[in-house]
Motif scaffolding. Structure first.
Motif, PDB file in Angstrom:
ATOM      1  N   ALA B  59       0.870  -1.181   0.000  1.00  0.00           N
ATOM      2  CA  ALA B  59       0.000   0.000   0.000  1.00  0.00           C
ATOM      3  C   ALA B  59       0.903   1.227   0.000  1.00  0.00           C
ATOM      4  O   ALA B  59       1.957   1.231   0.639  1.00  0.00           O
ATOM      5  CB  ALA B  59      -0.881   0.009   1.242  1.00  0.00           C
ATOM      6  N   PHE B  70       4.004   0.368   2.450  1.00  0.00           N
ATOM      7  CA  PHE B  70       3.730  -0.496   3.603  1.00  0.00           C
ATOM      8  C   PHE B  70       3.353  -1.867   3.045  1.00  0.00           C
ATOM      9  O   PHE B  70       2.470  -1.966   2.185  1.00  0.00           O
ATOM     10  CB  PHE B  70       2.559   0.154   4.352  1.00  0.00           C
ATOM     11  CG  PHE B  70       2.184  -0.425   5.692  1.00  0.00           C
ATOM     12  CD1 PHE B  70       3.136  -0.781   6.633  1.00  0.00           C
ATOM     13  CD2 PHE B  70       0.841  -0.553   6.035  1.00  0.00           C
ATOM     14  CE1 PHE B  70       2.755  -1.265   7.884  1.00  0.00           C
ATOM     15  CE2 PHE B  70       0.447  -1.023   7.280  1.00  0.00           C
ATOM     16  CZ  PHE B  70       1.419  -1.381   8.205  1.00  0.00           C
ATOM     17  N   THR B  71       4.034  -2.917   3.490  1.00  0.00           N
ATOM     18  CA  THR B  71       3.768  -4.242   2.911  1.00  0.00           C
ATOM     19  C   THR B  71       4.005  -5.326   3.946  1.00  0.00           C
ATOM     20  O   THR B  71       4.822  -5.167   4.855  1.00  0.00           O
ATOM     21  CB  THR B  71       4.684  -4.483   1.695  1.00  0.00           C
ATOM     22  OG1 THR B  71       4.313  -5.721   1.065  1.00  0.00           O
ATOM     23  CG2 THR B  71       6.156  -4.580   2.094  1.00  0.00           C
ATOM     24  N   THR B  72       3.284  -6.441   3.827  1.00  0.00           N
ATOM     25  CA  THR B  72       3.465  -7.554   4.766  1.00  0.00           C
ATOM     26  C   THR B  72       3.474  -8.876   4.019  1.00  0.00           C
ATOM     27  O   THR B  72       2.824  -9.018   2.986  1.00  0.00           O
ATOM     28  CB  THR B  72       2.351  -7.552   5.841  1.00  0.00           C
ATOM     29  OG1 THR B  72       2.745  -8.406   6.923  1.00  0.00           O
ATOM     30  CG2 THR B  72       1.014  -8.044   5.299  1.00  0.00           C
ATOM     31  N   ASP B  73       4.235  -9.837   4.523  1.00  0.00           N
ATOM     32  CA  ASP B  73       4.285 -11.177   3.944  1.00  0.00           C
ATOM     33  C   ASP B  73       4.551 -12.194   5.046  1.00  0.00           C
ATOM     34  O   ASP B  73       5.421 -11.979   5.885  1.00  0.00           O
ATOM     35  CB  ASP B  73       5.415 -11.289   2.904  1.00  0.00           C
ATOM     36  CG  ASP B  73       4.892 -11.201   1.482  1.00  0.00           C
ATOM     37  OD1 ASP B  73       3.734 -11.563   1.239  1.00  0.00           O
ATOM     38  OD2 ASP B  73       5.651 -10.761   0.605  1.00  0.00           O
ATOM     39  N   ALA B  74       3.808 -13.303   4.981  1.00  0.00           N
ATOM     40  CA  ALA B  74       4.073 -14.420   5.887  1.00  0.00           C
ATOM     41  C   ALA B  74       4.953 -15.416   5.153  1.00  0.00           C
ATOM     42  O   ALA B  74       4.706 -15.721   3.984  1.00  0.00           O
ATOM     43  CB  ALA B  74       2.758 -15.078   6.300  1.00  0.00           C
ATOM     44  N   PHE B  75       5.980 -15.912   5.817  1.00  0.00           N
ATOM     45  CA  PHE B  75       6.886 -16.880   5.203  1.00  0.00           C
ATOM     46  C   PHE B  75       6.728 -18.230   5.905  1.00  0.00           C
ATOM     47  O   PHE B  75       6.884 -18.319   7.121  1.00  0.00           O
ATOM     48  CB  PHE B  75       8.329 -16.371   5.251  1.00  0.00           C
ATOM     49  CG  PHE B  75       8.505 -15.171   4.364  1.00  0.00           C
ATOM     50  CD1 PHE B  75       8.895 -15.313   3.046  1.00  0.00           C
ATOM     51  CD2 PHE B  75       8.189 -13.896   4.825  1.00  0.00           C
ATOM     52  CE1 PHE B  75       9.001 -14.208   2.199  1.00  0.00           C
ATOM     53  CE2 PHE B  75       8.296 -12.785   3.991  1.00  0.00           C
ATOM     54  CZ  PHE B  75       8.705 -12.945   2.677  1.00  0.00           C
ATOM     55  N   ILE B 109      11.720  -2.677   9.309  1.00  0.00           N
ATOM     56  CA  ILE B 109      11.081  -3.990   9.235  1.00  0.00           C
ATOM     57  C   ILE B 109      10.540  -4.356  10.626  1.00  0.00           C
ATOM     58  O   ILE B 109      11.214  -4.129  11.633  1.00  0.00           O
ATOM     59  CB  ILE B 109      12.102  -5.078   8.809  1.00  0.00           C
ATOM     60  CG1 ILE B 109      12.733  -4.749   7.450  1.00  0.00           C
ATOM     61  CG2 ILE B 109      11.450  -6.465   8.805  1.00  0.00           C
ATOM     62  CD1 ILE B 109      11.883  -5.028   6.251  1.00  0.00           C
ATOM     63  N   ALA B 110       9.331  -4.921  10.636  1.00  0.00           N
ATOM     64  CA  ALA B 110       8.776  -5.540  11.843  1.00  0.00           C
ATOM     65  C   ALA B 110       8.721  -7.042  11.583  1.00  0.00           C
ATOM     66  O   ALA B 110       8.396  -7.453  10.469  1.00  0.00           O
ATOM     67  CB  ALA B 110       7.364  -5.012  12.116  1.00  0.00           C
ATOM     68  N   ALA B 111       9.060  -7.846  12.582  1.00  0.00           N
ATOM     69  CA  ALA B 111       9.073  -9.298  12.371  1.00  0.00           C
ATOM     70  C   ALA B 111       8.305 -10.007  13.472  1.00  0.00           C
ATOM     71  O   ALA B 111       8.532  -9.759  14.657  1.00  0.00           O
ATOM     72  CB  ALA B 111      10.507  -9.813  12.337  1.00  0.00           C
ATOM     73  N   THR B 161       6.513 -13.643   9.850  1.00  0.00           N
ATOM     74  CA  THR B 161       5.841 -12.589   9.086  1.00  0.00           C
ATOM     75  C   THR B 161       6.669 -11.317   9.204  1.00  0.00           C
ATOM     76  O   THR B 161       6.937 -10.850  10.311  1.00  0.00           O
ATOM     77  CB  THR B 161       4.418 -12.330   9.615  1.00  0.00           C
ATOM     78  OG1 THR B 161       3.637 -13.515   9.422  1.00  0.00           O
ATOM     79  CG2 THR B 161       3.764 -11.189   8.850  1.00  0.00           C
ATOM     80  N   THR B 163       6.942  -7.262   8.016  1.00  0.00           N
ATOM     81  CA  THR B 163       6.205  -6.125   7.489  1.00  0.00           C
ATOM     82  C   THR B 163       7.198  -4.997   7.294  1.00  0.00           C
ATOM     83  O   THR B 163       8.029  -4.754   8.167  1.00  0.00           O
ATOM     84  CB  THR B 163       5.094  -5.711   8.468  1.00  0.00           C
ATOM     85  OG1 THR B 163       4.279  -6.859   8.730  1.00  0.00           O
ATOM     86  CG2 THR B 163       4.232  -4.596   7.886  1.00  0.00           C
ATOM     87  N   GLY B 164       7.122  -4.350   6.147  1.00  0.00           N
ATOM     88  CA  GLY B 164       8.111  -3.331   5.831  1.00  0.00           C
ATOM     89  C   GLY B 164       7.501  -1.968   5.629  1.00  0.00           C
ATOM     90  O   GLY B 164       6.333  -1.839   5.235  1.00  0.00           O
ATOM     91  N   LEU B 165       8.317  -0.972   5.927  1.00  0.00           N
ATOM     92  CA  LEU B 165       7.909   0.412   5.742  1.00  0.00           C
ATOM     93  C   LEU B 165       9.029   1.124   4.987  1.00  0.00           C
ATOM     94  O   LEU B 165      10.202   1.018   5.348  1.00  0.00           O
ATOM     95  CB  LEU B 165       7.678   1.023   7.120  1.00  0.00           C
ATOM     96  CG  LEU B 165       7.026   2.384   7.190  1.00  0.00           C
ATOM     97  CD1 LEU B 165       6.293   2.512   8.516  1.00  0.00           C
ATOM     98  CD2 LEU B 165       8.050   3.485   7.078  1.00  0.00           C
TER      99      LEU B 165
END
Lengths: 299, 299
Positions: B59, B70-75, B109-111, B161, B163-165
């Motif tokens: 987004a 702003f983006t998120t991904d689960a690995f 990054i948030a993890a 997971t 999430t990046g900014l």
């Protein structure tokens, strides 16, 4: 393993030998001492920076002069539905509150779903609808997301990670290390409701209907507090670790002692009844339950 | 269920009856058609907003005049370690790239970690150290996180997971809906390397050493492209769905047709050998493998 290299990089390698255990225990996710151990020995040394070092539930940084709060939480609660809420409501409110506890106005949410093969689409729909309602109620927008599916038996129906972004409009600096002698501790509600609601459903206790999770977005409450005073030093939304762990964390980070008169802590009668029942069944003292060490997967 | 209420709220309830299936299938996480189905029928209607509607991997919004991605991904990749990388490296680079694909400079990054009881601390240490190295190489800081533990048999060692900014400093607008007639499609490298590296390890194929994952942070590549021209319309880091799904998504979002000469798509010889082998074993055509419909949990 190769005995060298990368020595000019920040942080440090994290040998497993510094831990008392060789494997992850349920207690490493309890929010209590083992979790703190993992954070201090593994994550902090690896990702050394001023934001992580504060040990707050959110990072606060400046971007072009705007102060932004940023927080993430994985939700693995079981059961998915419980009196007063479900995993979807928790996932939104938990992250909204971690933003609010820095004094930020919550704005945007990212959500990552890890679904187990076989999850009923009807359950997923109910959870998503619950997130929609909670996001609307809190005034946040879910703006980006991801969905992964793991094979049957490699997950537990659904895990949701929500990450939140908010903006700090005032000049307040709220942090775990700002408690000072003379500060008053204020609880915004009764304690133990959420954990007890989860346990009652998990263990099929008869009077479960009497205890409901108090999951709710608290940013408007925080905003109301700031209208009265800007002398607010620490804010926390106690979850896994409960009140006792939260107070211990604030005391340690601020280097102060906290004195709490247990009789002044508000606890609902139904929650007390539940705690007494647990005591008779499991031989736990009330303080243990409040410490939260024995409450895995309540959020 | 109660036939009314909340009709003034945005979005809409999401009845499970709109789906062709009653339960989640592995394919719902493939990044292909079933994933798109879930997004369009469930998530988009529930969280209706301009950011989600773009169907980009991130987004992009304004905060006090600053454009933020702003983006998120689960690995959930399995195995955790594979030729050329591991889940930690993927979790950082994947999120760095989803930021870079909007033209943003990745910053924070948030993890969130979901650990299975019994995970070896040595494995966790190696993964965290790999994240540290990847974050340093990409110039991002991991500033906030969360750790949860699920009971043995309710997870699969570790899910991460991220999430990046990031911040958009130029005026470029990159989005899936901006492809125009006459645009050229450029691939930055050979395709299929990562998925093939994972499969080779998963199936213990003999020549596995020959194929390595090409996981890498691509933000400097994107920055170099913008130094040459600002006429860049769409950018994608194709993962689960592969090249074919990515091109289909861009075509659908932009309302254009794409013409691709299969002979011009760069594929390493070792990857081609692997694909042929899979074809002989499983009777799949090469196109199916590239579509990625049969590659669960490669990221």
């Amino acid at each position: 393993m190769n005995g060298g290299g990368n020595s000019d990089w920040p942080g440090m390698a994290c040998p497993a030998s510094v831990f008392d255990h060789k494997r992850i225990l349920l207690g490493h996710g309890s929010g209590g001492k083992l979790t703190a151990d993992l954070v201090r020995k593994l994550f902090l040394p690896a990702f050394k920076n001023e934001y992580l070092a504060r040990l707050d539930d959110q990072a606060v940084f400046q971007l072009n002069g705007t102060r932004i709060a940023f927080t993430t939480d994985a939700f693995v609660v079981t059961p998915l539905f419980f009196p007063g809420g479900d995993i979807g409501k928790l996932a939104i409110n938990g992250t909204v509150n971690d933003l609010a506890m820095s004094g930020a106005r919550p704005l945007y949410i990212a959500a990552a779903f890890i679904l187990e093969e076989g999850l009923e689409l009807d359950e997923l729909s109910r959870i998503v609808d619950s997130m929609r309602q909670a996001a609307f109620a809190a005034g946040v927008q879910l703006v980006t997301g991801d969905t992964k599916v793991v094979d049957r038996g490699k997950g537990d129906k659904i895990f949701i990670t929500t990450t939140g972004l908010g903006i700090l409009e005032g000049s307040a600096t709220i942090s775990a290390d700002r408690a000072r002698p003379g500060d008053k501790i204020i609880l915004s509600g009764t304690i133990g409701d959420h954990g007890t609601a989860i346990l009652s459903r998990r263990e099929n206790l008869e009077f479960e209907g009497a205890i409901e999770s108090d999951s709710a977005a608290l940013h408007t409450l925080v905003a109301a507090m700031f209208e009265v005073t800007d002398q607010i030093h620490c804010l926390r939304d106690p979850t896994r670790g409960g009140l006792a762990t939260t107070l211990n964390e604030l005391a340690a980070a601020s280097g102060v002692g906290l004195e709490v008169d247990e009789r002044t802590i508000p606890v609902k009668e139904s929650v007390k009844r539940m705690v007494l029942l647990k005591t008779e069944i499991g031989g736990k003292r009330m303080l243990d339950v409040l410490l939260g060490e024995q409450l895995p997967r309540i959020c």
